[in-house]
Design an enzyme around this catalytic site. Structure first.
Site, PDB file in Angstrom:
ATOM      1  N   TYR A 166      -1.861  -1.034  10.936  1.00  0.00           N
ATOM      2  CA  TYR A 166      -2.140  -1.561   9.588  1.00  0.00           C
ATOM      3  C   TYR A 166      -0.945  -1.292   8.669  1.00  0.00           C
ATOM      4  CZ  TYR A 166      -3.740  -1.692   4.777  1.00  0.00           C
ATOM      5  OH  TYR A 166      -3.813  -1.938   3.419  1.00  0.00           O
ATOM      6  N   LYS A 179       1.969  -3.870   6.786  1.00  0.00           N
ATOM      7  CA  LYS A 179       2.368  -3.918   5.371  1.00  0.00           C
ATOM      8  C   LYS A 179       3.880  -3.717   5.231  1.00  0.00           C
ATOM      9  CE  LYS A 179      -1.584  -4.674   3.503  1.00  0.00           C
ATOM     10  NZ  LYS A 179      -1.846  -5.956   2.862  1.00  0.00           N
ATOM     11  N   SER A 224       0.832  -1.202   0.000  1.00  0.00           N
ATOM     12  CA  SER A 224       0.000   0.000   0.000  1.00  0.00           C
ATOM     13  C   SER A 224       0.869   1.256   0.000  1.00  0.00           C
ATOM     14  CB  SER A 224      -0.850  -0.014   1.270  1.00  0.00           C
ATOM     15  OG  SER A 224      -1.444   1.243   1.472  1.00  0.00           O
TER      16      SER A 224
END
Ligand code: NAD
Ligand code: UDP
Length: 353
Positions: free
Chosen positions: A150, A154, A126
């Site tokens: 989050y 990643k 992302s």
């Protein structure tokens, strides 16, 4: 029939669109998903759209035994790994869940891949790994830093993939860094179906348009941008899906040249690539485009900035163009039209009962 691909998280928003693109490109696919944030109905609809049943396994990427069964039953060329939890706010409240699901789950998947000799992976990363960018557009060499669990999950997976590539040169690991995926399949049959009230802008706008929500809160109108509202790189989900096909073609190109050439080409190692349109669009510009395209008025009010938000974020998409021969083709108008078709045809999402 081309190679067989395992698609983890293939029942989800981006995964379901990518399944269609993979099928159209001639790939044989197996979807592996625990349906924790998706519905079997998405798989049913993808099957209808492609005109044949999809091979679907309900399973968790943290369940090594279940994964081993799937890898023993099929000869995969590689894995496209969408499975993961993605809500930033929830990750702040439940960091262990996010690290367990996204990081431990990926480690389990990589271990099972290694034990079955499958060394090609395309991972859903992302633009969040860039944090607050120092320069725009953001290229793949930009500094990485994250502020929430989050994003950390990643970034941690990216570090694991980098270490893995160093430890064993036979891995080819592409991390596709998505910017802001939006839109829906032009059929109106599949699209984004958030649980509860959407956190993201585009589904929020479309739920206001369909009458499920009263008005949009625009978080901040004092950013140093064209009109004071946040700027993002909105990328149509079907363009994004094609980006995965392009990445897979690239992986195959590498492995074919390995087989055919006398001098063995090295595997790809770890390769991060941005998937974005390369264009920035402000929140107000998106709202106004949606109104023009759909004829739907979107009442809005300005609210405080949302904690953790950045002013502007858009990609340099040059690397994807140079290496994958991929670029975004669809416009913000296409995004609005396709989002509205999906939302108006499915006001309750996949919840058809
Ligand atoms: P999604 O929630 O619609 O799809 C993810 C799928 O993974 C769901 O079907 C869910 O049921 C499944 N899943 C989650 N945990 C699992 C587990 N442990 N085992 C098996 N299946 C599991 O999300 P999406 O928008 O399609 O995103 C796909 C991927 O892309 C995610 O990894 C996400 O973090 C990443 N990503 C998404 C965005 C975005 O804005 N949508 C942006 C950047 C990156
Ligand atoms: N945004 C907004 N109202 C909303 C949701 C989002 O004004 O209800 C803004 C948000 O502040 C940001 C942009 O829309 O400037 C994109 O937000 P989104 O959550 O969709 O993506 P991300 O912040 O992850 O890039």
């Amino acid at each position: 029939m081309k190679n067989k691909i395992l698609v983890t998280g293939g029942a989800g928003y981006i995964g379901s669109h990518t399944c269609i693109a993979l099928h159209e490109a001639g790939y044989d696919i197996v979807v592996y998903d625990n349906l924790s944030n998706s519905s079997k109905e998405a798989i049913n609809r993808v099957s209808t759209l492609i005109g044949q049943p999809i091979e679907f396994v309900k399973g968790d990427i943290r369940d090594a035994e279940s994964l081993k069964q799937v890898f023993s039953a099929h000869q995969f060329f590689g894995v496209i790994h969408f499975a993961g939890l993605k809500a930033v706010g929830e990750s702040v409240a439940k960091p262990l869940l996010y690290y367990n699901n996204n990081v431990s789950g990926t480690i389990t998947l990589l271990e099972v891949m290694a034990s079955h000799g499958v060394k090609n992976l395309i991972f859903s990363s992302s633009a969040t790994v860039y944090g607050d960018p120092e320069t725009l557009p953001i290229d793949e060499k930009s500094k990485r830093s994250c502020t929430n669990p989050y994003g950390q999950s990643k970034l941690t997976v990216e570090h694991i993939l980098e270490d893995l590539a160093v430890s064993d040169a036979s891995w080819s690991l592409i991390a596709l860094r998505y910017f802001n995926p939006v839109g829906a399949h032009p059929s109106g049959q599949i699209g984004e179906d958030p649980n509860d009230i959407p956190n993201n802008l585009m589904p929020y706008i479309s739920q206001v348009a369909v009458g499920k929500l009263d008005k949009l809160n625009i978080f901040g109108n004092d950013y140093p941008t064209v009109d004071g509202t946040g700027v993002r790189d909105f990328i149509h989900v079907t363009d994004l899906a094609q980006g995965h096909v392009a990445a897979l073609n690239y992986l195959e190109g590498q492995s074919h040249s390995e087989k055919n050439s006398v001098e063995k080409k090295p595997s790809i190692g770890f390769l991060p690539i941005n998937l974005g349109s390369g264009k920035g669009t402000s929140v107000l510009e998106l709202v106004s485009a949606f109104t023009v395209i759909t004829g739907k008025n979107i009442p809005y009010q300005f609210a405080d900035r949302r904690a953790g938000d950045i002013a502007s974020c858009y990609a340099s998409a040059d690397k994807a163009k140079a290496l994958l021969e991929w670029e975004a083709k669809l416009s913000i108008s296409d995004v609005c039209q396709d989002t509205w078709r999906w939302q108006s045809m499915n006001p309750q999402g996949y919840n058809i009962s």
